[in-house]
Design an enzyme around this catalytic site. Sequence first.
Site, PDB file in Angstrom:
ATOM      1  N   ASP A 124       5.469 -26.014 -19.564  1.00  0.00           N
ATOM      2  CA  ASP A 124       4.641 -25.844 -19.782  1.00  0.00           C
ATOM      3  C   ASP A 124       4.192 -24.453 -18.491  1.00  0.00           C
ATOM      4  O   ASP A 124       3.640 -25.000 -17.575  1.00  0.00           O
ATOM      5  CB  ASP A 124       3.557 -26.847 -19.982  1.00  0.00           C
ATOM      6  CG  ASP A 124       1.641 -25.947 -20.789  1.00  0.00           C
ATOM      7  OD1 ASP A 124       1.390 -24.676 -20.300  1.00  0.00           O
ATOM      8  OD2 ASP A 124       1.132 -26.676 -21.099  1.00  0.00           O
ATOM      9  N   HIS A 125       3.946 -23.164 -19.246  1.00  0.00           N
ATOM     10  CA  HIS A 125       3.562 -22.258 -18.327  1.00  0.00           C
ATOM     11  C   HIS A 125       1.950 -22.597 -17.422  1.00  0.00           C
ATOM     12  O   HIS A 125       1.932 -21.535 -16.621  1.00  0.00           O
ATOM     13  CB  HIS A 125       4.281 -20.754 -18.962  1.00  0.00           C
ATOM     14  CG  HIS A 125       4.819 -19.546 -17.036  1.00  0.00           C
ATOM     15  ND1 HIS A 125       4.152 -20.554 -15.957  1.00  0.00           N
ATOM     16  CD2 HIS A 125       5.167 -18.452 -17.455  1.00  0.00           C
ATOM     17  CE1 HIS A 125       5.259 -19.313 -15.469  1.00  0.00           C
ATOM     18  NE2 HIS A 125       5.526 -18.498 -16.176  1.00  0.00           N
ATOM     19  N   ARG A 126       1.720 -22.958 -18.290  1.00  0.00           N
ATOM     20  CA  ARG A 126       0.125 -23.622 -17.405  1.00  0.00           C
ATOM     21  C   ARG A 126      -0.271 -24.177 -15.865  1.00  0.00           C
ATOM     22  O   ARG A 126      -1.130 -24.131 -15.242  1.00  0.00           O
ATOM     23  CB  ARG A 126      -0.652 -23.652 -19.034  1.00  0.00           C
ATOM     24  CG  ARG A 126      -1.101 -22.805 -19.922  1.00  0.00           C
ATOM     25  CD  ARG A 126      -1.761 -23.764 -20.899  1.00  0.00           C
ATOM     26  NE  ARG A 126      -1.056 -24.796 -21.598  1.00  0.00           N
ATOM     27  CZ  ARG A 126      -1.440 -25.964 -22.560  1.00  0.00           C
ATOM     28  NH1 ARG A 126      -2.906 -25.522 -22.746  1.00  0.00           N
ATOM     29  NH2 ARG A 126      -0.814 -26.725 -22.975  1.00  0.00           N
TER      30      ARG A 126
END
Length: 418
Positions: free
Chosen positions: A390-392
């Site tokens: 999850d790039h967040r």
Amino acid sequence: MAIKNITVPDIGGATDVAVIEVLVKVGDAVKVDTALLTLESDKATMEVPSSDEGIVKEIKVKVGDTVSQGSTILVLEVAEGKAASTDAPSKKTNEAPAASVAAAPAPAKAEPEKEAATSQVRDAHAGPVVRKIAHEFGIDLKLITATGPKQRILKEDIINFVKTRLSQASSGGVALPSAPAVDFTKFGAVETQPLSRIKKLSGKNLHRNWLLVPHVTQFGEADITELEAFRIEQKTMVEKQGVKLTPLIFIMKAVASALDAFPQFNASLDASGENLILKKYIHVGVAVDTPEGLVVPVVRDVDKKGLLELAKELSVLSEKARNKQLTANEMQGGCFSISSLGGIGGTAFTPIVNVPEVAILGVSKSSLKPVYKDGQFVPRLMLPLSLSYDHRVIDGADGARFITYLSNMLSETRNLLL
Ligand code: CAO
């Protein structure tokens, strides 16, 4: 103010056409092109739009009446100067309106291909029931994707539209167009097979996770030549205890170590999306392929367990999964997931993060490859790894660090044994 009678325009020569819907009421403000009536002949359902802007003073037809060209639909109070140029002189009183203005002129016969101008009678593209439902829900039929024959809107189209809007409202998400319904029998023989309960359930979660998580997949390779030699050495001895020592067991151990070294991978975003919840336990989910679909039992405290214990536990859990005996508890509490397709084949894939986790490791089939080492190419057993995250929560650099760490762990067998 002027008073106008609005009448039925040219409806292609049809007479005694049934009024199936009156779309306005006394007191309504209508604009040019506002739909006034729905008519249904034996050939088509059509809408009669207003040719003028004004306030509805009186309605001259009701549902069930039949009309023909020239029948009066309603009486409209229009602002001075807004009367159509074709209008007859109008009166300033409400009595006996003399003028009669067609609701909409029919398209010029000389230009049959030309798109109908504003205020033409138009094909409603929907039957009375569908129109009624849409009207009751306040849905503009123009927003609906028609899946019926000849672009006709079906009841199912309205239902799908409402469902999509409701799920968007609850997720605060954006509008997604629904997939078109295709009649495959047009192309050949087909068989309809309902999805299993597990497939329906996991499909819903996968779809949500796919839409919710900004995924990045980082690929890597681990040299497991030594690890495999060690595994083969131990395999027979372990098998005597009724346990199968596959590469996955070592991968689970390496993952536990990497999660300990990179705590942001052993975490979840809280509901607000503004805080990271770091977990002080390492529970790893392992995707298991069953005839009914994919399930993910969770092995607890992987960091605290030995290889043999993990192998035993995974074998029990995957057996339970295939016999549909897993309890809800056995599928909860995972911090990170592993999806291993190594027993089947393939070189790499992009697994979908299992929310609320923030990363997942995909494992493909190891193969012998020439690797340049100490000045020459040597055959090494290489294991392909695919890490989706999850790039967040996880930066690209951390993704690369995590997979490099994991590869190093797997390349040095003693790392996993100590
Ligand atoms: N490379 C090469 N060989 C591998 C391998 C790899 N990465 N991983 C496993 N193998 C070998 C095993 O060693 C075993 O060989 P032997 O029988 O000769 O010892 C064989 O492949 C079969 O292994 P397995 O699948 O029985 O065991 P596993 O521990 O690797 O996996 C389990 C267990 C339950 C994860 C697996 O059976 C399974 O269901 N995998 C599919 C998971 C899945 O569907 N994921 C997709 C999710 S996304 O849709």
